[in-house]
Write an enzyme that holds these catalytic residues in place. Structure first.
Site, PDB file in Angstrom:
ATOM      1  N   GLU A  56       0.830  -1.212   0.000  1.00  0.00           N
ATOM      2  CA  GLU A  56       0.000   0.000   0.000  1.00  0.00           C
ATOM      3  C   GLU A  56       0.857   1.251   0.000  1.00  0.00           C
ATOM      4  OE1 GLU A  56      -2.293  -3.022   2.595  1.00  0.00           O
ATOM      5  OE2 GLU A  56      -0.231  -2.648   1.929  1.00  0.00           O
ATOM      6  N   CYS A  88      -0.526   0.216   7.437  1.00  0.00           N
ATOM      7  CA  CYS A  88      -1.064   0.532   6.115  1.00  0.00           C
ATOM      8  C   CYS A  88      -2.443   1.183   6.195  1.00  0.00           C
ATOM      9  CB  CYS A  88      -1.121  -0.738   5.263  1.00  0.00           C
ATOM     10  SG  CYS A  88       0.512  -1.370   4.839  1.00  0.00           S
TER      11      CYS A  88
END
Length: 290
Positions: A56, A88
């Site tokens: 991510e 994330c």
């Protein structure tokens, strides 16, 4: 329900995630694609190794400001804890992501999980999109996680004349390769950085104890290149998950060629130049992500 654009992005994320195979362990191989508010791909990324940015983070860095109001499509639930890399779910929220599409829920997620935290922050989240396809890449990590020993692939030759032969394979997608002599090496030399240090050869002990020791060192996938002997001990203990059989062309008419035994089902057969490669997987996989 995921849109056709999101489904296409998930398939891209799954493909990208495989670039981390053989180097991410003990972390999972994950891929992420970011779509802008209009549904256009503006960034993608994957996790390369422990201690470096997660999928991510890499995808959001590639997308930049175009991520705001957009969608993150990720193969594994965004993590909910701070380690060597930021959480994330926090990165997605800070980037202004409006929707997150997830394939597989992370069984290691801390607290209520990244999905719950994202929803609490007002992000629309959908889970289970192409989960079976994402597990094609995540399966070794999920299997290892579920039982505390690496996912084991046994590769051998079915040449009736010389059982010492083993197939020539691309080993880069495996954490560790065990040669016929019992020596250990990384599939990608130096690929894991400092995340684990391997002994020069297999430790002593029962197959399960040996694999538990390798798991503790960070190994999640193991390729055994062995005709019989050593690998059979692991197969008989129920610790081999996949078999790759190299079938030379002449073995097709030779009665001595040995193919996978009971307990395994053939999942793929393909020709490679002058031989055939047969892939077989356990009929009763020990772990599923459901």
């Amino acid at each position: 329900m995921a849109s056709t654009v999101e489904v296409a992005a998930m398939r891209r994320a799954i493909a990208v995630s495989a670039l981390g195979l053989g180097t991410t362990s003990p972390n999972p191989p994950v891929g992420c694609v970011v779509l802008d508010a209009g549904g256009r791909v503006v960034g993608e990324g994957f996790h390369r190794r422990k201690g470096e940015a997660h999928a991510e983070g890499n995808a959001l860095a590639a997308a930049g400001a175009a991520a705001r109001g957009g969608t993150a499509v990720v193969t594994l639930e965004p993590c909910n804890h701070v380690g060597r890399a930021p959480a994330c779910r926090a990165l997605l929220i800070e980037a202004g992501i409006a929707r997150v599409v997830v394939a597989v829920v992370d069984p290691t997620s801390r607290g209520e999980g990244g999905v719950a935290e994202l929803r609490r922050a007002g992000v629309d989240v959908e889970v289970g999109v192409l989960a079976d396809e994402a597990e094609l890449v995540l399966r070794p990590w999920l299997t290892a996680l579920g039982r505390g020993t690496p996912f084991v692939t046994w590769a051998y030759s079915a040449d009736a004349e010389d059982h010492r032969q083993v197939p020539a394979l691309d080993v880069h997608g495996y954490d560790v390769v065990v040669g016929p002599d019992g020596q250990l090496r990384e599939g990608t030399p130096g690929g894991h950085g400092d995340t684990f240090v391997l002994p020069g050869e297999l430790p002593q002990g029962s197959p399960e104890k040996v694999l538990q020791a390798l798991y503790a060192a960070g190994v999640r996938s193991l390729l055994m290149l062995s005709a019989r002997g050593l690998a059979e001990l692991y197969a008989n203990a129920g610790l081999v998950d996949e078999i790759l059989v190299h079938l030379p062309g002449r073995a097709a008419s030779s009665p001595g060629g040995e193919l996978p035994s009971a307990g395994f089902r053939v999942s793929a057969v393909r020709r490679l130049e002058d031989h055939v490669l047969v892939r077989a997987q356990r009929e009763d996989p020990p772990f599923r992500a459901r």
